[in-house]
Write a protein that holds these residues in place. Structure first.
Motif, short mmCIF file in Angstrom:
data_model
loop_
_atom_site.label_atom_id
_atom_site.label_comp_id
_atom_site.label_asym_id
_atom_site.label_seq_id
_atom_site.Cartn_x
_atom_site.Cartn_y
_atom_site.Cartn_z
N LEU A 42 8.87 9.28 -14.29
CA LEU A 42 8.24 8.27 -14.67
C LEU A 42 7.22 8.53 -15.74
N GLY A 43 6.57 9.42 -16.02
CA GLY A 43 5.20 9.54 -16.52
C GLY A 43 4.04 8.56 -15.65
N ALA A 44 2.89 8.62 -16.38
CA ALA A 44 1.82 8.18 -15.70
C ALA A 44 2.12 6.15 -15.56
N ASP A 45 2.18 6.23 -17.10
CA ASP A 45 2.44 4.47 -17.52
C ASP A 45 3.56 3.90 -16.37
N ALA A 60 4.07 1.05 -9.50
CA ALA A 60 3.64 0.65 -8.15
C ALA A 60 3.12 -0.42 -8.02
N LEU A 61 2.83 -1.15 -9.04
CA LEU A 61 2.17 -2.65 -9.13
C LEU A 61 3.84 -3.81 -8.90
N ALA A 62 4.87 -3.39 -9.19
CA ALA A 62 6.11 -3.91 -8.80
C ALA A 62 6.07 -4.11 -7.57
N PHE A 63 5.18 -3.85 -6.48
CA PHE A 63 5.81 -3.70 -5.47
C PHE A 63 4.74 -5.08 -4.63
N ILE A 104 0.83 -1.21 -0.08
CA ILE A 104 0.27 -0.34 -0.32
C ILE A 104 0.76 1.32 0.26
N LEU A 105 1.49 1.40 1.27
CA LEU A 105 2.72 2.79 1.16
C LEU A 105 3.20 2.66 -0.07
N LEU A 106 4.37 2.11 -0.06
CA LEU A 106 5.91 2.24 -1.22
C LEU A 106 4.75 2.99 -2.66
N PRO A 107 3.94 1.59 -2.57
CA PRO A 107 2.86 1.46 -4.48
C PRO A 107 2.26 3.26 -4.42
N SER A 108 2.05 4.26 -3.49
CA SER A 108 1.12 5.08 -3.31
C SER A 108 1.79 6.11 -3.27
N ALA A 109 3.42 6.19 -2.71
CA ALA A 109 4.09 6.42 -3.01
C ALA A 109 4.86 6.82 -4.29
N VAL A 110 4.95 6.16 -5.11
CA VAL A 110 5.17 5.93 -6.06
C VAL A 110 4.86 6.80 -7.28
N LEU A 111 2.71 6.32 -6.91
CA LEU A 111 2.34 7.11 -7.99
C LEU A 111 2.15 8.30 -7.49
N MET A 112 2.05 8.74 -6.42
CA MET A 112 2.15 9.96 -6.39
C MET A 112 2.68 10.80 -6.62
N LYS A 113 4.29 11.01 -6.60
CA LYS A 113 5.41 11.13 -6.89
C LYS A 113 5.99 11.14 -7.88
N SER A 170 -4.02 8.65 -16.98
CA SER A 170 -3.25 9.92 -16.63
C SER A 170 -2.90 9.96 -15.36
N GLU A 171 -1.52 11.03 -15.19
CA GLU A 171 -0.32 11.89 -13.62
C GLU A 171 -1.75 11.45 -13.05
N ALA A 172 -3.07 12.34 -12.91
CA ALA A 172 -4.00 12.70 -12.16
C ALA A 172 -4.72 11.84 -11.36
N PHE A 173 -5.18 10.81 -13.02
CA PHE A 173 -5.19 9.59 -12.32
C PHE A 173 -4.39 8.28 -10.61
N ASN A 174 -3.25 8.56 -11.35
CA ASN A 174 -2.67 7.47 -10.73
C ASN A 174 -1.97 8.86 -8.83
#
Length: 238
Positions: free
Chosen positions: A37-40, A46-49, A21-30, A181-185
């Motif tokens: 890295l871009g949205a994709d 994030a999914l790799a964690f 939860i925490l690491l993927p969320s941090a990756v998506l937000m930052k 999109s970046e906002a979606f992430n």
């Protein structure tokens, strides 16, 4: 040459929370901005964690269970929705579907020979089931216990239906930007973070309430104390 014994799996909820939860969320937000890295790319990282952690647990401990498989499916579906840029409403449907399926499985299992509550709560890893069953038979309380266990099964399915409904509401409320999109992430990350205080903790409290009801039922019908009810491995712990 003999094979070394496989290490014993021990629950590590804090590590699970951090990696899933925490690491993927941090990756998506930052890291979702185009200059990083871009949205994709951020979504894939994030999914790799959780995927990497799940694979590690599987290879090291050979742990298979229904809940883990549903969790893996959830991660893959989330990634697919983002990478294929599907409408965000599909995320809400996916978020509600996983706990909804578990709730239906628990509910329908109530009419089978082996209700799922036996695997989730009333099992010999936590409770001394053989001793409890023997005492119920001796006191003629087996039928009364089965009726109360059925009631607890209905309540248990209700906790998953609550989670399904709240997941849908939270996803529709927070995730409104186009997938990919970046906002979606960023919205997906906020949803993951808020799901714990708004969904996981209330569901955990409900589960504890069902466990207390189950313990009171066993105590009232068998006369056994808490130390006598617990499984041997828990009684032997210092």
């Amino acid at each position: 040459m003999t094979d070394s014994p496989r290490p014993t799996h021990k629950p590590r909820p804090l590590i699970d929370l951090a990696v899933s939860i925490l690491l993927p969320s941090a990756v998506l937000m930052k890291l979702s901005s185009p200059e990083r890295l871009g949205a994709d790319g951020a979504l894939l990282l994030a999914l790799a964690f959780p995927l990497g952690w799940g694979a590690f647990e599987l290879l090291r401990y050979r742990k298979f269970n229904f809940i883990a498989l549903l969790g893996l499916a959830s991660v893959l579906l989330t990634g697919g929705i983002g990478l294929l840029q599907l409408d965000s409403r599909w995320l809400a449907i996916k978020e509600a579907t996983i706990p909804g399926i578990i709730g239906l499985a628990v509910l329908f299992s109530a009419r089978t020979r082996k209700p799922l509550i036996h695997s989730l709560l009333y099992n010999d890893k936590v409770l001394d089931v053989a001793r409890i069953q023997a005492q119920l038979e001796a006191r003629g309380q087996r039928a009364a216990f089965e009726r109360r266990l059925l009631r607890a099964t209905y309540w248990l399915s209700g906790t998953f239906f609550f989670s399904a409904a709240m997941n849908y509401v939270l996803a529709r409320w927070l995730v409104t930007s186009p997938a990919g999109s970046e906002a979606f992430n960023a919205e997906l990350a906020r949803m993951n973070l808020l799901s714990y205080p708004m969904i996981a903790i209330p569901s955990m409290l409900m589960m504890l309430g069902i466990l207390y009801y189950l313990w009171r039922t066993i105590h009232d019908l068998t006369g056994l104390g808490l130390e006598e009810i617990m499984a041997a491995q828990h009684r032997d712990k210092p």
